[in-house]
Design a protein around this motif. Structure first.
Motif, PDB file in Angstrom:
ATOM      1  N   VAL A 197      33.899   0.022  38.292  1.00 46.57           N
ATOM      2  CA  VAL A 197      35.033   0.186  39.208  1.00 46.57           C
ATOM      3  C   VAL A 197      34.648  -0.276  40.610  1.00 46.57           C
ATOM      4  CG1 VAL A 197      36.558   1.880  40.285  1.00 46.57           C
ATOM      5  CG2 VAL A 197      36.057   2.041  37.844  1.00 46.57           C
ATOM      6  N   LEU A 198      33.442   0.113  41.059  1.00 45.78           N
ATOM      7  CA  LEU A 198      32.988  -0.312  42.387  1.00 45.78           C
ATOM      8  C   LEU A 198      32.872  -1.831  42.457  1.00 45.78           C
ATOM      9  CD1 LEU A 198      32.008   0.296  45.231  1.00 45.78           C
ATOM     10  CD2 LEU A 198      29.716   0.656  44.289  1.00 45.78           C
ATOM     11  N   ALA A 199      32.366  -2.449  41.413  1.00 44.91           N
ATOM     12  CA  ALA A 199      32.252  -3.906  41.390  1.00 44.91           C
ATOM     13  C   ALA A 199      33.631  -4.562  41.480  1.00 44.91           C
ATOM     14  CB  ALA A 199      31.523  -4.358  40.126  1.00 44.91           C
ATOM     15  N   GLY A 210      23.584   4.653  49.805  1.00 47.64           N
ATOM     16  CA  GLY A 210      24.363   5.048  48.637  1.00 47.64           C
ATOM     17  C   GLY A 210      24.997   3.883  47.910  1.00 47.64           C
ATOM     18  N   PHE A 211      24.469   2.683  48.137  1.00 54.99           N
ATOM     19  CA  PHE A 211      24.999   1.492  47.490  1.00 54.99           C
ATOM     20  C   PHE A 211      24.123   1.148  46.301  1.00 54.99           C
ATOM     21  CE2 PHE A 211      25.584  -3.081  46.937  1.00 54.99           C
ATOM     22  CZ  PHE A 211      26.969  -3.174  46.977  1.00 54.99           C
ATOM     23  N   THR A 268      33.097  -8.347  55.680  1.00 54.14           N
ATOM     24  CA  THR A 268      32.524  -8.123  54.355  1.00 54.14           C
ATOM     25  C   THR A 268      31.768  -6.808  54.308  1.00 54.14           C
ATOM     26  OG1 THR A 268      32.387 -10.483  53.908  1.00 54.14           O
ATOM     27  CG2 THR A 268      30.943  -9.057  52.626  1.00 54.14           C
ATOM     28  N   VAL A 269      30.975  -6.526  55.333  1.00 50.51           N
ATOM     29  CA  VAL A 269      30.238  -5.255  55.382  1.00 50.51           C
ATOM     30  C   VAL A 269      31.214  -4.089  55.481  1.00 50.51           C
ATOM     31  CG1 VAL A 269      28.636  -3.878  56.771  1.00 50.51           C
ATOM     32  CG2 VAL A 269      28.129  -6.264  56.288  1.00 50.51           C
ATOM     33  N   ALA A 270      32.259  -4.234  56.264  1.00 49.00           N
ATOM     34  CA  ALA A 270      33.270  -3.176  56.359  1.00 49.00           C
ATOM     35  C   ALA A 270      33.940  -2.938  55.012  1.00 49.00           C
ATOM     36  CB  ALA A 270      34.312  -3.540  57.414  1.00 49.00           C
ATOM     37  N   GLY A 271      34.222  -4.015  54.293  1.00 55.94           N
ATOM     38  CA  GLY A 271      34.803  -3.876  52.958  1.00 55.94           C
ATOM     39  C   GLY A 271      33.860  -3.197  51.988  1.00 55.94           C
ATOM     40  N   MET A 272      32.573  -3.515  52.089  1.00 61.22           N
ATOM     41  CA  MET A 272      31.581  -2.866  51.222  1.00 61.22           C
ATOM     42  C   MET A 272      31.512  -1.369  51.513  1.00 61.22           C
ATOM     43  SD  MET A 272      28.565  -5.762  51.347  1.00 61.22           S
ATOM     44  CE  MET A 272      27.305  -4.555  51.055  1.00 61.22           C
ATOM     45  N   ILE A 273      31.494  -1.014  52.788  1.00 62.25           N
ATOM     46  CA  ILE A 273      31.440   0.400  53.168  1.00 62.25           C
ATOM     47  C   ILE A 273      32.681   1.133  52.668  1.00 62.25           C
ATOM     48  CG2 ILE A 273      31.477   1.982  55.140  1.00 62.25           C
ATOM     49  CD1 ILE A 273      29.725  -0.118  56.618  1.00 62.25           C
ATOM     50  N   ALA A 274      33.840   0.531  52.882  1.00 62.40           N
ATOM     51  CA  ALA A 274      35.087   1.153  52.428  1.00 62.40           C
ATOM     52  C   ALA A 274      35.099   1.295  50.906  1.00 62.40           C
ATOM     53  CB  ALA A 274      36.283   0.335  52.892  1.00 62.40           C
ATOM     54  N   SER A 275      34.600   0.298  50.208  1.00 63.33           N
ATOM     55  CA  SER A 275      34.558   0.357  48.741  1.00 63.33           C
ATOM     56  C   SER A 275      33.686   1.502  48.257  1.00 63.33           C
ATOM     57  CB  SER A 275      34.018  -0.951  48.169  1.00 63.33           C
ATOM     58  OG  SER A 275      34.824  -2.019  48.502  1.00 63.33           O
ATOM     59  N   VAL A 276      32.511   1.623  48.845  1.00 63.28           N
ATOM     60  CA  VAL A 276      31.598   2.706  48.432  1.00 63.28           C
ATOM     61  C   VAL A 276      32.218   4.055  48.739  1.00 63.28           C
ATOM     62  CG1 VAL A 276      29.360   3.770  48.935  1.00 63.28           C
ATOM     63  CG2 VAL A 276      29.510   1.298  48.618  1.00 63.28           C
ATOM     64  N   LEU A 277      32.839   4.195  49.910  1.00 67.17           N
ATOM     65  CA  LEU A 277      33.450   5.475  50.265  1.00 67.17           C
ATOM     66  C   LEU A 277      34.633   5.826  49.360  1.00 67.17           C
ATOM     67  CD1 LEU A 277      33.376   5.264  54.178  1.00 67.17           C
ATOM     68  CD2 LEU A 277      31.900   6.637  52.676  1.00 67.17           C
ATOM     69  N   LEU A 278      35.388   4.819  48.954  1.00 72.69           N
ATOM     70  CA  LEU A 278      36.557   5.070  48.107  1.00 72.69           C
ATOM     71  C   LEU A 278      36.203   5.339  46.653  1.00 72.69           C
ATOM     72  CD1 LEU A 278      39.024   2.376  49.450  1.00 72.69           C
ATOM     73  CD2 LEU A 278      39.253   4.847  49.655  1.00 72.69           C
ATOM     74  N   VAL A 279      35.166   4.649  46.148  1.00 73.38           N
ATOM     75  CA  VAL A 279      34.882   4.713  44.715  1.00 73.38           C
ATOM     76  C   VAL A 279      33.842   5.767  44.379  1.00 73.38           C
ATOM     77  CG1 VAL A 279      34.013   3.401  42.744  1.00 73.38           C
ATOM     78  CG2 VAL A 279      35.588   2.339  44.348  1.00 73.38           C
ATOM     79  N   LEU A 280      32.754   5.821  45.130  1.00 71.95           N
ATOM     80  CA  LEU A 280      31.666   6.729  44.773  1.00 71.95           C
ATOM     81  C   LEU A 280      31.798   8.092  45.383  1.00 71.95           C
ATOM     82  CD1 LEU A 280      28.619   4.323  44.896  1.00 71.95           C
ATOM     83  CD2 LEU A 280      29.974   4.978  42.951  1.00 71.95           C
ATOM     84  N   VAL A 288      28.286  -7.145  34.733  1.00 76.57           N
ATOM     85  CA  VAL A 288      28.301  -5.713  35.077  1.00 76.57           C
ATOM     86  C   VAL A 288      29.148  -4.951  34.062  1.00 76.57           C
ATOM     87  CG1 VAL A 288      29.101  -4.019  36.793  1.00 76.57           C
ATOM     88  CG2 VAL A 288      27.850  -6.043  37.538  1.00 76.57           C
ATOM     89  N   TYR A 289      30.295  -5.516  33.694  1.00 82.74           N
ATOM     90  CA  TYR A 289      31.151  -4.870  32.699  1.00 82.74           C
ATOM     91  C   TYR A 289      30.436  -4.730  31.361  1.00 82.74           C
ATOM     92  CZ  TYR A 289      35.261  -5.526  35.718  1.00 82.74           C
ATOM     93  OH  TYR A 289      36.175  -5.501  36.737  1.00 82.74           O
TER      94      TYR A 289
END
Length: 172
Positions: free
Chosen positions: A121-123, A83-84, A160-172, A109-110
């Motif tokens: 927002v995810l970026a 889902g990334f 970094t991977v944990a941050g990416m996972i948390a970002s995807v879960l929070l934003v998407l 991206v913007y």
């Protein structure tokens, strides 16, 4: 609220006066200490400059060659499973090496998707929850003459991977 603005505006001059006052009370030659510190800072910059130049050239070559977009296209099936968005693979990859180069990718991206889009927002969240791993390790470990990094790279990549996972879960 105005008090907080006043406090934040006066904090740096206050700290400078506090340091100067402490130096005068301790009978330290403040100007000589400043010159010595500035010279030490220049020596540090001189030591890390080749590493910085090498990293900047490598990031520029990656961006201009189209390698990052190719990597995003190759990883598209894998990122889709998690889902990334594959459009952000270049941003995440470059962020591990250079924050300023990643900021320019963020601006791209913007421009392409908009800052208020889900990708924008995810970026933004990804930029704030990741670190320039390789830059930090190369510059600071080299300066401190650390040769055995032990688990630093593994831990930083895991974070970094944990941050990416948390970002995807929070934003998407």
């Amino acid at each position: 609220m105005r008090f907080l603005y006043y406090l934040s505006d006066s904090m740096i001059p206050f700290v400078l006066l506090l340091v100067a006052g402490y130096g005068l009370l301790s009978k330290v030659d403040i100007f000589d200490a400043f010159i010595e510190g500035a010279a030490d800072g220049f020596r540090t910059v001189y030591k890390i400059m080749p590493t910085l130049i090498g990293l900047m050239i490598a990031i520029g070559v990656l961006r201009e060659s189209g390698s990052l977009e190719y990597l995003a296209n190759v990883l598209k099936p894998v990122t889709a499973v998690f889902g990334f968005p594959s459009e952000l693979v270049p941003l995440v990859t470059v962020k591990m090496f250079s924050s300023s180069a990643a900021t320019s990718l963020l601006l791209d991206v913007y421009k392409q998707f908009g800052p208020d889009s889900s990708l924008g927002v995810l970026a933004s969240v990804l930029m704030s929850c990741s670190e320039t791993i390789f830059y930090t390790m190369s510059v600071y470990f080299m300066t401190a003459k650390v040769t055995k990094t032990r688990y630093t790279l593994t831990g930083a990549l895991f974070a970094t991977v944990a941050g990416m996972i948390a970002s995807v879960l929070l934003v998407l």
